[in-house]
Design a protein around this motif. Sequence first.
Motif, short mmCIF file in Angstrom:
data_model
loop_
_atom_site.label_atom_id
_atom_site.label_comp_id
_atom_site.label_asym_id
_atom_site.label_seq_id
_atom_site.Cartn_x
_atom_site.Cartn_y
_atom_site.Cartn_z
N GLN A 256 -65.05 -16.77 78.08
CA GLN A 256 -64.28 -17.59 79.02
C GLN A 256 -64.90 -17.67 80.41
O GLN A 256 -65.04 -18.77 80.96
CB GLN A 256 -62.82 -17.10 79.12
CG GLN A 256 -61.98 -17.43 77.92
CD GLN A 256 -62.20 -16.46 76.77
OE1 GLN A 256 -62.88 -15.46 76.91
NE2 GLN A 256 -61.63 -16.77 75.62
N PRO A 257 -65.30 -16.55 81.03
CA PRO A 257 -65.94 -16.68 82.35
C PRO A 257 -67.25 -17.47 82.29
O PRO A 257 -67.57 -18.23 83.21
CB PRO A 257 -66.21 -15.23 82.77
CG PRO A 257 -65.22 -14.43 82.01
CD PRO A 257 -65.04 -15.15 80.72
N LEU B 19 -67.95 -19.90 80.19
CA LEU B 19 -67.58 -21.31 80.04
C LEU B 19 -67.12 -21.90 81.37
O LEU B 19 -67.39 -23.07 81.66
CB LEU B 19 -66.50 -21.48 78.98
CG LEU B 19 -66.97 -21.28 77.54
CD1 LEU B 19 -65.79 -21.30 76.57
CD2 LEU B 19 -67.99 -22.33 77.16
N GLN B 20 -66.42 -21.11 82.19
CA GLN B 20 -66.01 -21.57 83.51
C GLN B 20 -67.22 -21.89 84.38
O GLN B 20 -67.25 -22.90 85.08
CB GLN B 20 -65.15 -20.53 84.21
CG GLN B 20 -63.77 -20.38 83.63
CD GLN B 20 -63.00 -19.24 84.29
OE1 GLN B 20 -63.49 -18.58 85.19
NE2 GLN B 20 -61.78 -19.03 83.83
N ILE B 21 -68.23 -21.05 84.32
CA ILE B 21 -69.46 -21.27 85.09
C ILE B 21 -70.14 -22.56 84.63
O ILE B 21 -70.53 -23.40 85.44
CB ILE B 21 -70.41 -20.07 84.97
CG1 ILE B 21 -69.81 -18.86 85.68
CG2 ILE B 21 -71.79 -20.40 85.54
CD1 ILE B 21 -70.54 -17.55 85.41
N ALA C 46 -68.79 -25.11 83.03
CA ALA C 46 -67.95 -26.27 83.36
C ALA C 46 -68.11 -26.63 84.84
O ALA C 46 -68.21 -27.81 85.18
CB ALA C 46 -66.49 -25.97 83.02
N PHE C 47 -68.14 -25.64 85.70
CA PHE C 47 -68.31 -25.90 87.13
C PHE C 47 -69.68 -26.52 87.41
O PHE C 47 -69.79 -27.48 88.19
CB PHE C 47 -68.13 -24.61 87.94
CG PHE C 47 -68.27 -24.80 89.41
CD1 PHE C 47 -67.31 -25.50 90.13
CD2 PHE C 47 -69.37 -24.30 90.09
CE1 PHE C 47 -67.44 -25.69 91.49
CE2 PHE C 47 -69.51 -24.48 91.46
CZ PHE C 47 -68.54 -25.19 92.17
#
Length: 168
Positions: A83-84, A86-88, A90-91
Amino acid sequence: MSKSLPFLVKPKQLDGWVGNAEFDPFSLSELLPMAFVRESELKHGRIAMLAVVGFVVSELIHIPGEAYQASNPVDAVNMVGAQPMLQIFAFCGFLESVFHKGKMTMMDMHADGQTPGDFGFDPLNVSKDPAKLAQYQLSEIKNGRLAMMAISGLIHQSIITGHGVPFN
């Protein structure tokens, strides 16, 4: 013939680009738009420069929490979880879309004439002096290429030895 690989033909598409070392063993400059190739090289070089610093800093500084205490930076990526990461990603994808005004394919990314790697961020006003700008562009290309090799070496060294950067 190419200066860097004298047994290959000199790649013509590289003429006029900053940092041209006449190195294109797979002839990518003939298959892909040069603006896209340069944008990709700058992007990967910038990421590699940050990655080298992050790789070394992660050996010295740790955020509190069990998930952030890995001594090997390669293992640390797996400990953090999906999850972290994927956040990176996506950003980064969001920033990419904003910087290129939604034009994300290699065919239309630079259709409006945008210079590869130039996002209008110049707080030191380097672009006002053409000689300084050319010097900084060449430095960025060379340091990015060096950083790409360096992070590759650091990652492989960590995989092989099971340890991060040795400081002792």
